[in-house]
Design an enzyme around this catalytic site. Structure first.
Site, PDB file in Angstrom:
ATOM      1  N   HIS A 255       3.377  -3.334   7.063  1.00 45.96           N
ATOM      2  CA  HIS A 255       2.310  -2.386   6.765  1.00 45.96           C
ATOM      3  C   HIS A 255       2.134  -1.412   7.925  1.00 45.96           C
ATOM      4  O   HIS A 255       2.622  -1.643   9.036  1.00 45.96           O
ATOM      5  CB  HIS A 255       0.975  -3.119   6.560  1.00 45.96           C
TER       6      HIS A 255
ATOM      7  N   GLU B  16       1.261  -5.297  10.952  1.00 45.79           N
ATOM      8  CA  GLU B  16       0.677  -3.964  11.046  1.00 45.79           C
ATOM      9  C   GLU B  16       1.389  -3.244  12.198  1.00 45.79           C
ATOM     10  O   GLU B  16       1.289  -3.653  13.353  1.00 45.79           O
ATOM     11  CB  GLU B  16      -0.823  -4.040  11.297  1.00 45.79           C
TER      12      GLU B  16
ATOM     13  N   HIS C 235       0.871  -1.176   0.000  1.00 48.92           N
ATOM     14  CA  HIS C 235       0.000   0.000   0.000  1.00 48.92           C
ATOM     15  C   HIS C 235       0.912   1.231   0.000  1.00 48.92           C
ATOM     16  O   HIS C 235       1.721   1.412   0.915  1.00 48.92           O
ATOM     17  CB  HIS C 235      -0.917   0.002   1.224  1.00 48.92           C
TER      18      HIS C 235
ATOM     19  N   GLU D 230       1.730   3.743   3.061  1.00 53.78           N
ATOM     20  CA  GLU D 230       2.200   3.197   4.334  1.00 53.78           C
ATOM     21  C   GLU D 230       3.730   3.280   4.338  1.00 53.78           C
ATOM     22  O   GLU D 230       4.429   2.315   4.030  1.00 53.78           O
ATOM     23  CB  GLU D 230       1.678   1.775   4.502  1.00 53.78           C
TER      24      GLU D 230
END
Length: 335
Positions: free
Chosen positions: A154, A218, A61, A64
């Protein structure tokens, strides 16, 4: 230009669509191979037969950015000779066009285009890249006789009750690697979602098709380049540096008290334009859902919270029809 010493050359060249003067070179005991924009393979000049293969990816992404900066710093120190290399490492920066524009994606969410799903969106630029990354991962891991690991780094769109957490892809009949779970805990990632079905993510692809120990990590909230407090990523930065340099301390025996494990109960699928998510726009990941709460509805479909221990993960009612608008999860443990 020298064949690129510092990591900022790797990142800046990739973002600018440029390339080094030569595709392969050696320096500080490292054999480096530029495979394309955002793609760099590093191996010791005289590798041992059983060295681990480690795929480190970020920027799937494009907005990020902190994990991209973390990986750039590691590459920088490896190529400068200040960090030794004791592994075969493939660095992947996923969605460069989106990075340049500060967007999550250009045409389609790349992390829903792996495991062959890129064929469902042939017009999307991300589909071409996802297919390329699948082939690179297969080629990278296929000769490995040592451990195979993939960490896809991420940051999240929104805040989280637990700032850092990992997603462990569905393993089918394989057991969860308890040593890897404790490695995550040592890297300051003590919350783990055990996924319960196949997915179209990069980490699921490498787990299933490359038989790697793979995780989506994450690590905080998404922010633009230059606005990240990298001290908040110190745990994963140190853990990865120890891993690539062969200086990883012994992992302690599995201790369930060091981890919070969750399992996905079901996905909230947006079936139509009538979909309504009954949560505030700023609700955080892992927010608890009171028993009986109406979570979402889509025409005649209603989703009610059950038991008082369920939580919401990745709520996003603005996804396209047919995609996941959130995951309902509940506490779990290893069998």
């Amino acid at each position: 230009m020298r064949p690129f010493e510092p990591a900022q050359d790797f990142l800046s060249l990739s973002l600018q669509g440029l390339q080094p003067q030569q595709a392969t070179w050696q320096q500080h005991g490292i054999h480096a191979h530029w495979l394309g924009h955002g793609l760099l393979r590093l191996s010791p000049s005289e590798p041992e037969a059983t060295l681990p293969h480690l795929l480190l990816s970020a920027g799937v992404h494009g907005n990020e950015t902190a994990p991209i900066e973390v990986l750039a710093g590691i590459v920088n120190d490896l190529l400068a000779g200040s960090l030794p290399l004791r592994a075969h490492v493939l660095i992947v920066l996923g969605n460069l066009p989106a990075m340049r524009q500060g967007k999550r994606f250009i045409d389609y969410d790349m992390n829903r285009l792996f495991n062959g799903q890129h064929s469902s969106q042939p017009a999307a630029a991300e589909a071409v890249r996802a297919a390329e990354l699948e082939q690179l991962a297969l080629a990278f891991f296929s000769p490995s006789t040592g451990t195979k690991r993939h960490y896809d780094l991420h940051t999240a769109i929104r805040g989280s009750v637990f700032e850092r957490f990992a997603i462990y892809p569905y393993l089918h009949e394989r057991p969860h690697n308890r040593e890897q779970l404790m490695w995550l805990a040592q890297a300051d990632i003590g919350t783990v979602l055990l996924h319960s079905k196949p997915a179209a993510t990069f980490s699921y692809f490498t787990s299933q098709h490359c038989q790697a120990d793979a995780f989506t990590l994450e690590l905080g909230k998404a922010r633009p380049f230059g606005q990240n407090d990298l001290s908040r990523f110190a745990g994963i930065d140190l853990a990865l540096r120890q891993l690539v340099s062969g200086q990883q301390p012994a992992t302690p025996a599995y201790d369930a008290s060091q981890l919070q494990l969750f399992r996905a109960s079901y996905d909230l699928i947006k079936h139509s334009g009538d979909f309504v998510l009954h949560l505030a726009d700023d609700v955080e990941n892992f927010t608890a859902l009171p028993d009986g709460m109406l979570i979402a509805e889509d025409g005649a479909i209603r989703h009610l919270a059950k038991g008082g221990q369920e939580r919401i993960l990745f709520p996003n009612p603005r996804v396209s029809i047919g995609l996941r608008a959130g995951i309902i999860i509940a506490p779990s443990s290893l069998d």
